[in-house]
Design a protein around this motif. Structure first.
Motif, PDB file in Angstrom:
ATOM      1  N   ARG A 271      -0.445   1.763  -5.019  1.00  0.00           N
ATOM      2  CA  ARG A 271      -1.874   1.523  -4.847  1.00  0.00           C
ATOM      3  C   ARG A 271      -2.299   0.490  -5.890  1.00  0.00           C
ATOM      4  NH1 ARG A 271      -4.064   3.964  -0.946  1.00  0.00           N
ATOM      5  NH2 ARG A 271      -3.152   5.902  -0.157  1.00  0.00           N
ATOM      6  N   GLU A 272      -2.854  -0.585  -5.395  1.00  0.00           N
ATOM      7  CA  GLU A 272      -3.236  -1.713  -6.246  1.00  0.00           C
ATOM      8  C   GLU A 272      -4.749  -1.820  -6.334  1.00  0.00           C
ATOM      9  OE1 GLU A 272      -1.117  -3.637  -7.800  1.00  0.00           O
ATOM     10  OE2 GLU A 272       0.797  -3.508  -6.718  1.00  0.00           O
ATOM     11  N   ARG A 273      -5.231  -2.197  -7.519  1.00  0.00           N
ATOM     12  CA  ARG A 273      -6.625  -2.574  -7.687  1.00  0.00           C
ATOM     13  C   ARG A 273      -6.686  -4.079  -7.926  1.00  0.00           C
ATOM     14  NH1 ARG A 273      -8.798   2.705 -11.117  1.00  0.00           N
ATOM     15  NH2 ARG A 273      -8.853   4.077  -9.285  1.00  0.00           N
ATOM     16  N   LEU A 274      -7.461  -4.745  -7.088  1.00  0.00           N
ATOM     17  CA  LEU A 274      -7.507  -6.205  -7.063  1.00  0.00           C
ATOM     18  C   LEU A 274      -8.940  -6.689  -7.267  1.00  0.00           C
ATOM     19  CD1 LEU A 274      -5.322  -6.657  -3.849  1.00  0.00           C
ATOM     20  CD2 LEU A 274      -4.511  -6.755  -6.194  1.00  0.00           C
ATOM     21  N   TRP A 275      -9.070  -7.899  -7.799  1.00  0.00           N
ATOM     22  CA  TRP A 275     -10.367  -8.548  -7.848  1.00  0.00           C
ATOM     23  C   TRP A 275     -10.166 -10.052  -7.862  1.00  0.00           C
ATOM     24  CZ3 TRP A 275     -13.458 -10.638 -12.209  1.00  0.00           C
ATOM     25  CH2 TRP A 275     -12.672 -10.954 -13.327  1.00  0.00           C
ATOM     26  N   GLU A 282      -6.398 -11.219  -9.004  1.00  0.00           N
ATOM     27  CA  GLU A 282      -5.684 -10.520 -10.066  1.00  0.00           C
ATOM     28  C   GLU A 282      -5.512  -9.058  -9.686  1.00  0.00           C
ATOM     29  OE1 GLU A 282      -7.611 -11.043 -13.822  1.00  0.00           O
ATOM     30  OE2 GLU A 282      -6.990 -13.153 -13.993  1.00  0.00           O
ATOM     31  N   ALA A 283      -4.439  -8.447 -10.219  1.00  0.00           N
ATOM     32  CA  ALA A 283      -4.133  -7.046  -9.945  1.00  0.00           C
ATOM     33  C   ALA A 283      -4.019  -6.294 -11.261  1.00  0.00           C
ATOM     34  CB  ALA A 283      -2.828  -6.928  -9.163  1.00  0.00           C
ATOM     35  N   LEU A 284      -4.433  -5.031 -11.232  1.00  0.00           N
ATOM     36  CA  LEU A 284      -4.391  -4.184 -12.417  1.00  0.00           C
ATOM     37  C   LEU A 284      -3.049  -3.468 -12.488  1.00  0.00           C
ATOM     38  CD1 LEU A 284      -5.863  -2.978 -14.867  1.00  0.00           C
ATOM     39  CD2 LEU A 284      -6.715  -1.166 -13.328  1.00  0.00           C
ATOM     40  N   GLY A 285      -2.256  -3.759 -13.521  1.00  0.00           N
ATOM     41  CA  GLY A 285      -0.985  -3.101 -13.740  1.00  0.00           C
ATOM     42  C   GLY A 285      -1.003  -2.285 -15.007  1.00  0.00           C
ATOM     43  N   PRO A 286       0.121  -1.715 -15.409  1.00  0.00           N
ATOM     44  CA  PRO A 286       0.169  -0.907 -16.632  1.00  0.00           C
ATOM     45  C   PRO A 286      -0.249  -1.682 -17.877  1.00  0.00           C
ATOM     46  CG  PRO A 286       2.164  -0.622 -15.325  1.00  0.00           C
ATOM     47  CD  PRO A 286       1.408  -1.749 -14.712  1.00  0.00           C
ATOM     48  N   ASP A 287      -0.101  -3.003 -17.839  1.00  0.00           N
ATOM     49  CA  ASP A 287      -0.441  -3.834 -18.996  1.00  0.00           C
ATOM     50  C   ASP A 287      -1.748  -4.591 -18.814  1.00  0.00           C
ATOM     51  OD1 ASP A 287       1.975  -3.085 -20.278  1.00  0.00           O
ATOM     52  OD2 ASP A 287       3.053  -4.577 -19.077  1.00  0.00           O
ATOM     53  N   GLY A 288      -2.561  -4.135 -17.871  1.00  0.00           N
ATOM     54  CA  GLY A 288      -3.850  -4.786 -17.662  1.00  0.00           C
ATOM     55  C   GLY A 288      -3.864  -5.688 -16.444  1.00  0.00           C
ATOM     56  N   TRP A 289      -4.874  -6.554 -16.365  1.00  0.00           N
ATOM     57  CA  TRP A 289      -5.040  -7.442 -15.211  1.00  0.00           C
ATOM     58  C   TRP A 289      -4.095  -8.626 -15.318  1.00  0.00           C
ATOM     59  CZ3 TRP A 289      -8.040  -6.111 -11.128  1.00  0.00           C
ATOM     60  CH2 TRP A 289      -8.918  -5.045 -11.315  1.00  0.00           C
ATOM     61  N   ARG A 290      -3.395  -8.910 -14.208  1.00  0.00           N
ATOM     62  CA  ARG A 290      -2.450 -10.015 -14.172  1.00  0.00           C
ATOM     63  C   ARG A 290      -2.660 -10.821 -12.886  1.00  0.00           C
ATOM     64  NH1 ARG A 290      -2.270  -8.685 -18.602  1.00  0.00           N
ATOM     65  NH2 ARG A 290      -0.491  -8.135 -19.933  1.00  0.00           N
ATOM     66  N   ARG A 409       4.858   9.550  -2.399  1.00  0.00           N
ATOM     67  CA  ARG A 409       3.525   9.049  -2.086  1.00  0.00           C
ATOM     68  C   ARG A 409       3.368   7.618  -2.594  1.00  0.00           C
ATOM     69  NH1 ARG A 409       0.356   9.516  -6.861  1.00  0.00           N
ATOM     70  NH2 ARG A 409       1.399  10.721  -8.512  1.00  0.00           N
ATOM     71  N   ALA A 410       2.227   7.027  -2.286  1.00  0.00           N
ATOM     72  CA  ALA A 410       1.871   5.743  -2.882  1.00  0.00           C
ATOM     73  C   ALA A 410       1.389   6.017  -4.303  1.00  0.00           C
ATOM     74  CB  ALA A 410       0.776   5.061  -2.068  1.00  0.00           C
ATOM     75  N   VAL A 411       2.007   5.376  -5.276  1.00  0.00           N
ATOM     76  CA  VAL A 411       1.720   5.678  -6.684  1.00  0.00           C
ATOM     77  C   VAL A 411       0.807   4.615  -7.282  1.00  0.00           C
ATOM     78  CG1 VAL A 411       3.839   6.996  -7.026  1.00  0.00           C
ATOM     79  CG2 VAL A 411       3.855   4.518  -7.391  1.00  0.00           C
ATOM     80  N   PRO A 412       0.015   4.972  -8.293  1.00  0.00           N
ATOM     81  CA  PRO A 412      -0.924   4.005  -8.879  1.00  0.00           C
ATOM     82  C   PRO A 412      -0.193   2.910  -9.647  1.00  0.00           C
ATOM     83  CG  PRO A 412      -1.542   6.283  -9.398  1.00  0.00           C
ATOM     84  CD  PRO A 412      -0.159   6.323  -8.839  1.00  0.00           C
ATOM     85  N   ALA A 413      -0.468   1.677  -9.305  1.00  0.00           N
ATOM     86  CA  ALA A 413       0.193   0.541  -9.954  1.00  0.00           C
ATOM     87  C   ALA A 413      -0.215   0.420 -11.410  1.00  0.00           C
ATOM     88  CB  ALA A 413      -0.141  -0.753  -9.207  1.00  0.00           C
ATOM     89  N   TRP A 414      -1.392   0.922 -11.767  1.00  0.00           N
ATOM     90  CA  TRP A 414      -1.911   0.752 -13.119  1.00  0.00           C
ATOM     91  C   TRP A 414      -1.428   1.836 -14.083  1.00  0.00           C
ATOM     92  CZ3 TRP A 414      -4.623   1.527  -8.651  1.00  0.00           C
ATOM     93  CH2 TRP A 414      -5.143   2.816  -8.436  1.00  0.00           C
TER      94      TRP A 414
END
Length: 737
Positions: A271-275, A282-290, A409-414
């Motif tokens: 599961r990705e959070r994008l903006w 950009e996508a939110l990953g474990p190290d922030g927005w990339r 399941r779909a796991v959180p990318a962040w």
């Protein structure tokens, strides 16, 4: 100079001076025999099929573009070793050499003219396809990576990653304990039967390997019977049109091999959070927005306006699904959620193609074993045997090591912890001690997967083979075509306990209690059982206890819907749902009343009198046709060699050894079944047998377009011919390549 020979069934037997010349010959003969089929597959792999097939193909094209199938194939090509790349290139050169004549022979290209007319030339310029106003569509030119893209297109859904979305929804809405109720293979899953009978259990004193791969039945067929011979090797087997070599089922004289789907889980959803910011995504990953890679592609559609597709790739993988679950304002502005797909060939740049020429060169099971160490996609269970007594039972492929939640399941990318490790899971193997069966069950590959086929097919095949002390190749058809339905027990037991029924329902209940549980095409009892089962499925799917799962498929990409639709999921989990106490509102009393209503309803239908299972269970193959008028109906092609007209009513059922799958509660028609049957005899290769639906040729009107189909319908096999003196050399310009 290579030569093309044909046997009585039109199956090509190729001879050449070296493996590269032979690969060219295989590519060329495939273009001649299957030009339209491989043109469609090339387009599906590149996301351009809607330009000739119309709006129904847009959903697949969108997915193929978003998942970056063609780009992944090109990456894998660049990572190939030089020898495999040369061999692959020779095959592609052969395809390109044969396509002009193959397209001329195939009327679909001319018939596509009207459909193509409304598609923009933009697609032609981008993807190497042309249109001749006088002759219709001309086939596109193949690139060296095209076979790899086709292979990936065929298998990208083989690990059934959309099921993770289903499991996630079940856990959220019914509770985590309910997930196991639905943990069975479903209508979107590819499976197979396969078995090995060791030397001490055969009439010849040499091993036998037999089976049948289960896929969606395509017309022309998914598999291509072929023989590839040069001074280094001589192999007969089942090739995949558009892909060189014999990857799945082959007999090299001294060694033979076969596979089934391991049902392994080796793809992940994130599961990705994008903006969007400053024109980029950009996508939110474990190290922030990339930053993400993002661009827009255009899918041309015959008869309709083009469709724009945004292609976005995060650090996890390509985005394959939008999800509006968490839209809203954050410190980064408008954020939306999506789902990305991470799959091994995209990450590792390896489709395992180096295994293909190595398999052709194999002489022993040790050679097969070494070749399969280079296998990647898809993950398979393998059986092999050689004339020296060597036996092999192993899993082959690449399964990443990662957090157990990734499988479910779909796991959180962040969230950290869901990254793939730098190692792969070890591939299980077992010593063979006696008859060995592989049928997608929770067996040797159990540590690698989540959802497996029920044990019915594997258990039934084992019991059948245990029933005789000695087996021959000719005996195997009886195993291939066994129609006992062992999964019928829970429903029949429930029906047998019903009381207070009306007279018609009592008669139907008693009739089903006396039924032999065989799904024979001529059985009226099997048809009655199927009707009751379908009604039970429909009522279960409409029950308030499962209402929270209804409509999951509506908001999903069309390609994912078979894994998310409620009725098919209920159908394939019927045994568990009828015997569970885990679901509030679906206790024993509720299920009993539901079954009672279903039985009464079916008993009241007068139109079911005299209806046979084969009347309901009709073959529904997939055809890629711009115009259905150019193809004969599958069940009425006329007599072949004095045989009766073909009958499309089928025996078998999903959990039978003769696995001809329908979707109870949705349709009785069969879209998935044995895409081939084979028996590899290690005593005498010429004692081997095989069959495919339809025939060796994909050209409408060709004598070998449908000549094997009546035999396939009856469960019969044809001999593998290996004596060159019994083959016919083609005396046309196609004979010298």
């Amino acid at each position: 100079m290579s030569r093309v020979y044909r046997d009585a069934w039109g199956i090509p037997h190729l001879r050449a001076g070296d493996p590269y010349e032979l690969a060219f010959a295989q590519g060329r003969v495939t273009a001649l025999d299957r030009a339209w089929q491989i043109e469609v597959e090339r387009r599906r792999a590149t996301g351009t099929s809607a330009a000739i097939l119309g709006p129904d193909a847009v959903a697949w094209d969108r997915f193929a573009r978003q998942a970056r199938l063609a780009d992944t194939a090109e990456r894998c090509l660049h990572a190939l070793d030089d020898d495999t790349a040369r061999w692959l290139s020779a095959y592609v050169d052969g395809v390109n050499a044969g396509l002009p004549e193959g397209a001329h022979r195939a009327p679909e290209f001319a018939a596509t003219d009207a459909a193509w007319h409304d598609a923009e030339q933009h697609d032609a310029e981008q993807h190497g396809t042309t249109r001749d106003d006088a002759a219709g569509l001309a086939p596109g030119r193949w690139e060296p990576w095209t076979p790899m893209a086709i292979w990936l297109s065929h298998h990208i859904l083989f690990a059934h990653f959309p099921a993770k979305l289903w499991r996630e929804a079940v856990a959220e809405r019914l509770g985590p304990e309910a997930v196991a109720l639905f943990a069975a293979d479903g209508p979107g899953t590819g499976g197979s039967n396969g078995w090995l009978v060791p030397a001490d259990r055969t009439a010849t004193g040499a091993a036998l390997i037999a089976g049948d791969p289960h896929r969606f039945i395509e017309d022309p067929g998914f598999y291509q019977q072929i023989r590839l011979a040069c001074p280094e090797f001589d192999v007969v087997g089942l090739a995949v049109p558009g892909v060189p070599g014999i990857p799945h089922f082959g007999h090299a004289g001294s060694v033979a091999w076969a596979i089934t789907n391991a049902m392994a889980d080796y793809q992940d959803l994130f599961r990705e959070r994008l903006w969007r910011v400053d024109g980029r995504v950009e996508a939110l990953g474990p190290d922030g927005w990339r930053p993400c890679a993002a661009h827009v592609e255009v899918v041309e559609v015959a008869g309709e306006a083009p469709v724009e597709v945004e292609v976005v790739e995060t650090g996890r993988g390509p985005v394959v699904m939008a999800d509006a679950r968490v839209p809203g304002e954050t410190g980064h502005g408008q954020v939306w959620e999506a789902v990305s797909l991470r799959y091994p060939p995209r990450v590792l740049r390896d489709l395992g193609f180096a295994a293909l020429p190595a398999l052709l060169r194999a002489k022993t099971v040790a050679d097969v074993d070494r070749a399969l160490d280079r296998w990647a996609e898809p993950v398979n269970v393998v059986l092999a045997a050689d004339t020296g007594g060597g036996l092999l039972h192993r899993v082959a492929g690449v399964v990443p090591v990662r957090h157990p939640d990734n499988l479910l399941r779909a796991v959180p990318a962040w969230e950290p912890g869901h990254e793939w490790r730098d190692r792969h899971a070890p591939m299980p193997r077992r010593d063979i001690r006696g008859i060995t069966v592989m049928a997608n069950e929770r067996g040797i590959a159990a540590p690698l997967g989540v959802e497996f086929a029920p044990p019915y097919r594997a258990g039934r095949i084992s019991r059948l083979l245990d029933g005789s002390p000695r087996w021959s190749a000719g005996d195997m058809a009886a195993v291939h075509t066994d129609t006992l339905q062992p999964a019928a027990g829970p429903l029949l037991d429930l029906l047998a306990g019903l009381d207070g029924l009306g007279p018609e329902a009592v008669r139907l209940r008693d009739r089903l209690s006396a039924w032999d549980r065989r799904m024979d095409a001529g059985s009226t009892d099997a048809a009655a059982y199927a009707q009751v089962r379908a009604e039970v499925v429909r009522r279960l799917a409409a029950h308030p206890a499962l209402a929270s799962l209804a409509g999951l498929d509506a908001g999903a990409p069309e390609v994912f819907r078979p894994w998310l639709a409620l009725a098919p999921r209920v159908a394939y989990a019927l045994e568990s749902l009828l015997t569970t106490g885990l679901l509030p509102g679906l206790d024993r009393a509720a299920i009993t009343e539901l079954a009672r209503a279903a039985l009464e309803d079916v008993a009241a239908r007068r139109e079911m009198t005299g209806v046979r299972w084969g009347d309901l269970h009709r073959l529904a193959p997939w055809r890629a046709l711009p115009s259905p008028a150019i193809s004969s109906p599958v069940d009425d092609p006329g007599p072949v060699d004095g045989a009766a007209p073909m009958e499309a009513g089928l025996a078998g059922d999903h959990d039978c050894v003769l696995s001809t799958s329908s979707v109870p509660g949705v349709t009785h028609h069969c879209a998935r079944g044995p895409a081939a049957r084979y028996v590899w005899d290690l005593a005498r290769r010429e004692g081997s047998l095989w069959i495919v639906p339809f025939g060796a040729s994909g050209v409408p009107g060709d004598p070998h377009r449908r000549d094997q189909h009546p035999l396939w319908l009856r469960g019969e096999l044809v001999p593998v011919i290996t004596d060159w003196n019994r083959l016919t050399l083609e005396h046309t310009d196609r004979g010298a390549i």
